[in-house]
Structure formats: C-alpha cells, structure tokens
Design a protein around this motif. Structure first.
Motif, PDB file in Angstrom:
ATOM      1  N   ASP A   1       0.888   2.570  -9.799  1.00 12.46           N
ATOM      2  CA  ASP A   1      -0.422   3.229  -9.705  1.00 12.46           C
ATOM      3  C   ASP A   1      -0.642   3.950  -8.377  1.00 12.46           C
ATOM      4  O   ASP A   1      -1.488   4.842  -8.291  1.00 12.46           O
ATOM      5  N   LYS A   2       0.064   3.538  -7.321  1.00 11.05           N
ATOM      6  CA  LYS A   2      -0.091   4.163  -6.003  1.00 11.05           C
ATOM      7  C   LYS A   2       1.216   4.002  -5.232  1.00 11.05           C
ATOM      8  O   LYS A   2       1.933   3.011  -5.387  1.00 11.05           O
ATOM      9  N   VAL A   3       1.486   5.001  -4.378  1.00 11.62           N
ATOM     10  CA  VAL A   3       2.650   4.967  -3.513  1.00 11.62           C
ATOM     11  C   VAL A   3       2.191   4.966  -2.060  1.00 11.62           C
ATOM     12  O   VAL A   3       1.296   5.736  -1.682  1.00 11.62           O
ATOM     13  N   ALA A   4       2.799   4.119  -1.250  1.00 13.76           N
ATOM     14  CA  ALA A   4       2.566   4.106   0.193  1.00 13.76           C
ATOM     15  C   ALA A   4       3.923   4.235   0.871  1.00 13.76           C
ATOM     16  O   ALA A   4       4.805   3.382   0.671  1.00 13.76           O
ATOM     17  N   PHE A   5       4.095   5.268   1.664  1.00  9.35           N
ATOM     18  CA  PHE A   5       5.400   5.595   2.229  1.00  9.35           C
ATOM     19  C   PHE A   5       5.291   5.850   3.721  1.00  9.35           C
ATOM     20  O   PHE A   5       4.377   6.551   4.175  1.00  9.35           O
ATOM     21  N   THR A   6       6.227   5.306   4.482  1.00  6.82           N
ATOM     22  CA  THR A   6       6.413   5.672   5.883  1.00  6.82           C
ATOM     23  C   THR A   6       7.853   6.118   6.056  1.00  6.82           C
ATOM     24  O   THR A   6       8.776   5.401   5.670  1.00  6.82           O
ATOM     25  N   GLY A   7       8.037   7.311   6.643  1.00  8.24           N
ATOM     26  CA  GLY A   7       9.386   7.826   6.824  1.00  8.24           C
ATOM     27  C   GLY A   7       9.361   9.268   7.272  1.00  8.24           C
ATOM     28  O   GLY A   7       8.374   9.743   7.850  1.00  8.24           O
ATOM     29  N   SER A   8      10.414   9.977   6.976  1.00  6.99           N
ATOM     30  CA  SER A   8      10.556  11.351   7.451  1.00  6.99           C
ATOM     31  C   SER A   8       9.630  12.297   6.704  1.00  6.99           C
ATOM     32  O   SER A   8       9.232  12.049   5.560  1.00  6.99           O
TER      33      SER A   8
ATOM     34  N   VAL B   1       1.314  -1.219  -6.541  1.00  4.01           N
ATOM     35  CA  VAL B   1       1.632  -0.370  -5.398  1.00  4.01           C
ATOM     36  C   VAL B   1       3.129  -0.371  -5.136  1.00  4.01           C
ATOM     37  O   VAL B   1       3.755  -1.441  -5.085  1.00  4.01           O
ATOM     38  N   ALA B   2       3.695   0.822  -4.963  1.00  6.18           N
ATOM     39  CA  ALA B   2       5.067   0.963  -4.482  1.00  6.18           C
ATOM     40  C   ALA B   2       5.007   1.196  -2.985  1.00  6.18           C
ATOM     41  O   ALA B   2       4.467   2.209  -2.528  1.00  6.18           O
ATOM     42  N   ALA B   3       5.544   0.263  -2.202  1.00  3.51           N
ATOM     43  CA  ALA B   3       5.521   0.349  -0.745  1.00  3.51           C
ATOM     44  C   ALA B   3       6.942   0.603  -0.253  1.00  3.51           C
ATOM     45  O   ALA B   3       7.819  -0.259  -0.388  1.00  3.51           O
ATOM     46  N   ILE B   4       7.165   1.780   0.314  1.00  4.06           N
ATOM     47  CA  ILE B   4       8.496   2.175   0.768  1.00  4.06           C
ATOM     48  C   ILE B   4       8.473   2.206   2.289  1.00  4.06           C
ATOM     49  O   ILE B   4       7.711   2.948   2.906  1.00  4.06           O
ATOM     50  N   VAL B   5       9.325   1.387   2.884  1.00  3.54           N
ATOM     51  CA  VAL B   5       9.219   1.040   4.307  1.00  3.54           C
ATOM     52  C   VAL B   5      10.451   1.533   5.059  1.00  3.54           C
ATOM     53  O   VAL B   5      11.574   1.411   4.562  1.00  3.54           O
ATOM     54  N   PRO B   6      10.296   2.044   6.288  1.00  2.74           N
ATOM     55  CA  PRO B   6      11.431   2.496   7.077  1.00  2.74           C
ATOM     56  C   PRO B   6      12.066   1.365   7.875  1.00  2.74           C
ATOM     57  O   PRO B   6      11.596   0.228   7.854  1.00  2.74           O
ATOM     58  N   TRP B   7      13.114   1.721   8.628  1.00  2.00           N
ATOM     59  CA  TRP B   7      13.887   0.710   9.348  1.00  2.00           C
ATOM     60  C   TRP B   7      13.411   0.470  10.776  1.00  2.00           C
ATOM     61  O   TRP B   7      13.828  -0.486  11.405  1.00  2.00           O
ATOM     62  N   ASN B   8      12.565   1.343  11.332  1.00  3.38           N
ATOM     63  CA  ASN B   8      12.314   1.227  12.775  1.00  3.38           C
ATOM     64  C   ASN B   8      11.389   0.063  13.138  1.00  3.38           C
ATOM     65  O   ASN B   8      11.585  -0.596  14.153  1.00  3.38           O
ATOM     66  N   TYR B   9      10.354  -0.183  12.327  1.00  4.76           N
ATOM     67  CA  TYR B   9       9.476  -1.352  12.492  1.00  4.76           C
ATOM     68  C   TYR B   9       9.307  -1.969  11.101  1.00  4.76           C
ATOM     69  O   TYR B   9       8.237  -1.888  10.497  1.00  4.76           O
ATOM     70  N   PRO B  10      10.341  -2.575  10.558  1.00  9.86           N
ATOM     71  CA  PRO B  10      10.317  -2.915   9.131  1.00  9.86           C
ATOM     72  C   PRO B  10       9.228  -3.874   8.710  1.00  9.86           C
ATOM     73  O   PRO B  10       8.620  -3.702   7.644  1.00  9.86           O
ATOM     74  N   GLN B  11       8.950  -4.902   9.512  1.00 13.46           N
ATOM     75  CA  GLN B  11       7.909  -5.850   9.110  1.00 13.46           C
ATOM     76  C   GLN B  11       6.511  -5.342   9.448  1.00 13.46           C
ATOM     77  O   GLN B  11       5.586  -5.464   8.641  1.00 13.46           O
ATOM     78  N   SER B  12       6.333  -4.777  10.620  1.00  9.82           N
ATOM     79  CA  SER B  12       5.016  -4.221  10.957  1.00  9.82           C
ATOM     80  C   SER B  12       4.579  -3.203   9.907  1.00  9.82           C
ATOM     81  O   SER B  12       3.450  -3.250   9.404  1.00  9.82           O
TER      82      SER B  12
ATOM     83  N   VAL C   1       5.371  -3.756  -5.063  1.00 10.94           N
ATOM     84  CA  VAL C   1       6.829  -3.709  -5.077  1.00 10.94           C
ATOM     85  C   VAL C   1       7.259  -3.049  -3.772  1.00 10.94           C
ATOM     86  O   VAL C   1       6.929  -1.897  -3.511  1.00 10.94           O
ATOM     87  N   ILE C   2       8.001  -3.798  -2.949  1.00 11.32           N
ATOM     88  CA  ILE C   2       8.436  -3.313  -1.638  1.00 11.32           C
ATOM     89  C   ILE C   2       9.883  -2.857  -1.731  1.00 11.32           C
ATOM     90  O   ILE C   2      10.738  -3.585  -2.236  1.00 11.32           O
ATOM     91  N   LYS C   3      10.143  -1.633  -1.237  1.00 10.43           N
ATOM     92  CA  LYS C   3      11.534  -1.201  -1.070  1.00 10.43           C
ATOM     93  C   LYS C   3      11.831  -1.062   0.407  1.00 10.43           C
ATOM     94  O   LYS C   3      11.422  -0.099   1.057  1.00 10.43           O
TER      95      LYS C   3
END
Length: 480
Positions: A225-232, A149-160, A177-179
């Motif tokens: 194999d999968k992407v999980a994204f939070t952002g714009s 899994v590619a997990a792409i995380v934003p800055w507003n609640y980075p750990q949550s 893999v966390i970005k």
C-alpha cells in the motif's frame, strides 16, 4: 568467525528460503567474507507481503489494537533492541566501515529512541477529532493506518534508517516488509530476534534480504500500500515512476550535496568537532553532510587551512577501534568511485590541499584519506555530484547573497549548515537556503522534527509528527 544464516524471517517465524542463492558479506576492513544470508526470491517476497497483509487485515490484529496496546509493544521492542546494542553496532561497523563511536549514537540509540517517541505520540494524540462543519453540523476526521508498507533501506545507517520508517509505521498500525541493502544484512537478523522477543504478532514485521531486482519486485507488488525508500536519487526516480503509475503513496529520502556557508565572523576553531560531524561523519557516507564548504574570499585561505588541518588530524583505521574517526568505505566499488572523483577533480583544475590517496600503512581494506580540494568551481562535477566519501570542496564567495546563490545552485536540497558567531545572522541566512534542513554551527538530526529533502533530494518527510502522518490516511465522517 563466519556468521551464516540459513532462514528468512517471514510471518513471525524462521522460514526456509525458496532458492539456494546467498548474499555474501565482505568486511571493508579486511576484504574477507565475514558471513552470508539467504537471498530472497520473488516467491519469498510474495510470502512476506501475504504475511503482512494477513496481519494487517486481521479484524483483531495489529491495525485494530488500541494505541495503548501498540505503545506497550513498541516499548518492549525498544528494550529488546537495547539489550542487543553492542552486537548491533559491531555488526554494522563490520559490514559498512562505520566507526563504532558513531554507531553507538546512531545504530544503537536511535531505534529505541524513535520507538519510544512514537509510542508516546500515539498515546497523546487522539485518532479521531471532531471539526465544526461549514455546511452545518460537524465532521469527524479519523486517521487510519495506511496498510502494508515496503521499507527499502540503504547500507550507510541500516538500523537508524530502518526505524525512520519502521517506528512510525508500527505506531500507526501498519505491517511492514523490510528489504535491507545487500551490504548490510547481518544486523537485520538481530532486528528479527528483537521482534520475536518483543512478541509482535506474526507478519507485522518481515525481512527480505535482496538486491535491486528484489527491491523493484517489492515496490511493484500488488499487496503493498505504501513505499518508503532511502537511497540514491537515480533509484528514487525509478521508484517514483512506478508508484506514480500505481497511485501508490511513497516517501523518498534521496541524495544530497549540501553546503556549509562559513560567514566572515565564524570561529571554526571553536567548532572542530561540530565541523567533523557536519561534513565528514561516517567516512563521508552520509546523505545530508555539507561536502561543499563556502568560504568568504576575505578569509578563504584561512578556511582552507582550517578544513585541511581537520582532515589531516583525523584518525583513520579499524572501525571497531574506539579511537578511529574515519574507517574504510563500504566496498571496493565505492572506493573506486571516490578515487575516480578525486582524479576528475584534479583534471578539472581543483587544488588538492589534503589527502587524495590511500592511507599509508593500511594495505588491506577500502580506505581513502580524508580529502580536501580548494579553488573549486561550483559548476564542476566535484561540486555538483554526490560522491559519498570523505571528500570536501572549498568554494569561494564574494558576499552573503553570493553564498546563498551558490548554496542553492545545486540539484539537491537535503541538508546544509551556516557557521557564524552571530546566531541571529546565521538564522537569517539559513532561512534563505533551499533545503529540507539546515544546522547552525553544526548539524544534528532531531527525531522530533521533520527530515527530508527538496528538489532531487526527495519527496515527503520522516521523523516528527509528520513521520507518523506519512503512514496514516484520513477519513472524514460527516455528522448531522
């Protein structure tokens, strides 16, 4: 004191980065550099994905562990994170301006809560279930981890928001893999330390700090194999296009411009804290908040005064101080965008009733006063575009049908609230709102319930059983 990191967390160990580029971290309170970390390169992403693939494909590895063993590991990780709660909250607040009182409820508490929730779920719910077949005999339906899994995380609640993805992915048996966002990278190193302490197998969690180009490289990587994204929403559309071409599963939690429908019997003075949490929490840097407040014409002036009074009453200041309710926004560029939006609203004829400036006495830091506009048309830019700052628009409506129409007249559909003294009446209105979630007399995400958006607010769901299912794929074995 500067916080300087020299290594990347890849394959379960600290590794020398492939280049010398670095990501500086700037305090939104002081505007000073408070630390830096290595910037991952494509070679580092290759190494991270290879480590995650090796961990997943190992016949005796994480993906093959029985649920009880994985659940024990998740419990250990939860405990390791709890022991780092204060430095984690301080790190997040120092990077993005989140008041520590909010950070304690989100960045300190939610990761451990989600790990334990999904640990309990995989112990309770069997991986295989037998169904009666319409063709005779039966079918064994099996749920298996989806892979890397590619997990792409934003800055507003980075750990949550990391753990919205990481907790169910780990519970399912995936490697990740966390970005993290470049604005909030220091807290990711505390997470890596917790992973090491918990004893997760090498490669199960990898972290690649980087900018947009590294996120794009990770999304397209053939080993994912999968992407999980939070952002714009804009970035989400680009990711969706790539994943569509690759036939790669993707979960997208995107922007919002949610509406708070204030019914004519609402008692806003009894819900001041809830209104703050639903409309202005985390300096307005929250995707689901109700930044459009819909008020009945019969009580319009009263609602405007109430919301403006709330905005004026909030304590603005250092996010590390317990008394602070509104801290600085994350960056100079973000403040510029918010101020441009305020100027644009004034130019379009909206009436400023609170805030609209930089607060007096705070000469350093990227602060914006909590701001409220009245006489806002729902077709205006202020009402249609996400600002991501402490700016509210109060919009009049004629009757309930008109309120629902205005609430739904948006490209987004992530959150929303309904305010009424009659819970059943509010529930009836909430059912008509086109949104992935709606709160009644407040808004508080439930980790045991699905969260996500409709329309331009995203695809798929996080949290709840649905959040675990997003990291699993089903296999049917036909028995005779």
């Amino acid at each position: 004191m500067l916080v300087e990191h020299v290594s990347l967390f890849l394959g379960g160990e600290w590794c020398r980065p492939a280049n010398r580029r670095r990501i500086p971290v700037v305090s939104p309170m002081t505007e000073d550099v408070i630390g830096s970390v290595p910037e991952a390169s494509p070679r580092d992403v290759d190494a991270a994905v290879a480590a995650a693939r090796s961990a997943f494909d190992d016949p005796q590895g994480w993906s093959s562990w029985d649920p009880a063993r994985r659940a024990d590991a998740l419990e250990l990780l939860a405990s390791a994170l709890e022991s780092r709660a204060k430095p984690m909250v301080d790190a997040v607040s120092s990077q993005n301006g989140m008041p520590v009182t909010i950070g304690r409820r989100s960045e300190a508490a939610i990761p451990a809560t989600l790990l334990r929730y999904y640990a309990a779920m995989i112990l309770r719910d069997p991986v295989e279930k037998e169904r009666e077949s319409l063709a005779g005999g039966s079918t064994l339906v099996r749920r298996e981890p989806i892979g890397v899994v590619a997990a792409i995380v934003p800055w507003n609640y980075p750990q949550s928001l990391t753990f919205f993805k990481l907790a169910p992915a780990l519970a399912a048996g995936c490697s990740v893999v966390i970005k993290p966002a470049p604005e909030t990278v220091l807290d990711a190193y505390l997470l890596a330390d917790a992973v090491i302490e918990a004893g997760l197998p090498p490669g199960v969690v990898n972290i690649v700090p980087g900018r947009r180009d590294i996120g794009a490289y990770l999304v397209e990587h053939p080993g994912v194999d999968k992407v999980a994204f939070t952002g714009s929403t804009g970035a989400g559309r680009r990711i969706a296009e790539v994943c569509g071409r690759l036939l790669r599963p993707v979960t997208l939690e995107l922007g919002g411009k949610s509406a708070a429908i204030v019914l004519d019997d609402a008692e806003l003075t009894a819900h001041t804290a809830q209104l703050f949490g639903a409309c202005l929490v985390n300096n307005g840097q929250t995707c689901y908040i109700s930044t459009r407040i819909l008020a009945p014409r019969s009580r319009y002036d009263e609602v405007v005064d109430s919301v403006a009074g709330l905005a004026r009453s909030l304590v603005v200041g250092d996010p590390l101080e317990k008394s602070t309710q509104i801290g600085p926004v994350v960056s100079r560029a973000q403040r510029d965008r918010i101020e441009d939006a305020i100027d644009g609203a004034l130019a379009q004829g909206a009436r400023l009733v609170a805030g609209g400036k930089r607060p007096a006495g705070l000469d350093r830091g990227w602060f914006v006063e909590p701001t409220v506009f009245a006489d806002v048309d729902n077709s205006s830019v202020l009402a249609q575009e996400e600002i991501f700052g402490p700016v509210l628009a109060v919009i009049p409506y004629e009757d309930v049908d008109d309120a629902v129409r205005i609430a739904n007249d948006s490209p987004y559909g992530l959150g929303g609230t309904v305010w009424s003294a009659d819970a059943e009446r509010a529930l009836g209105v909430a059912r008509r709102v086109q949104s992935g979630s709606v709160g009644i007399n407040g808004y508080l995400i439930d980790p045991a319930s699905p969260f996500g958006g409709v329309k331009a607010s995203g695809l798929g769901r996080e949290l709840g059983p649905e959040g675990l299912a997003a990291y699993q794929q089903t296999k049917s074995i036909y028995l005779r």
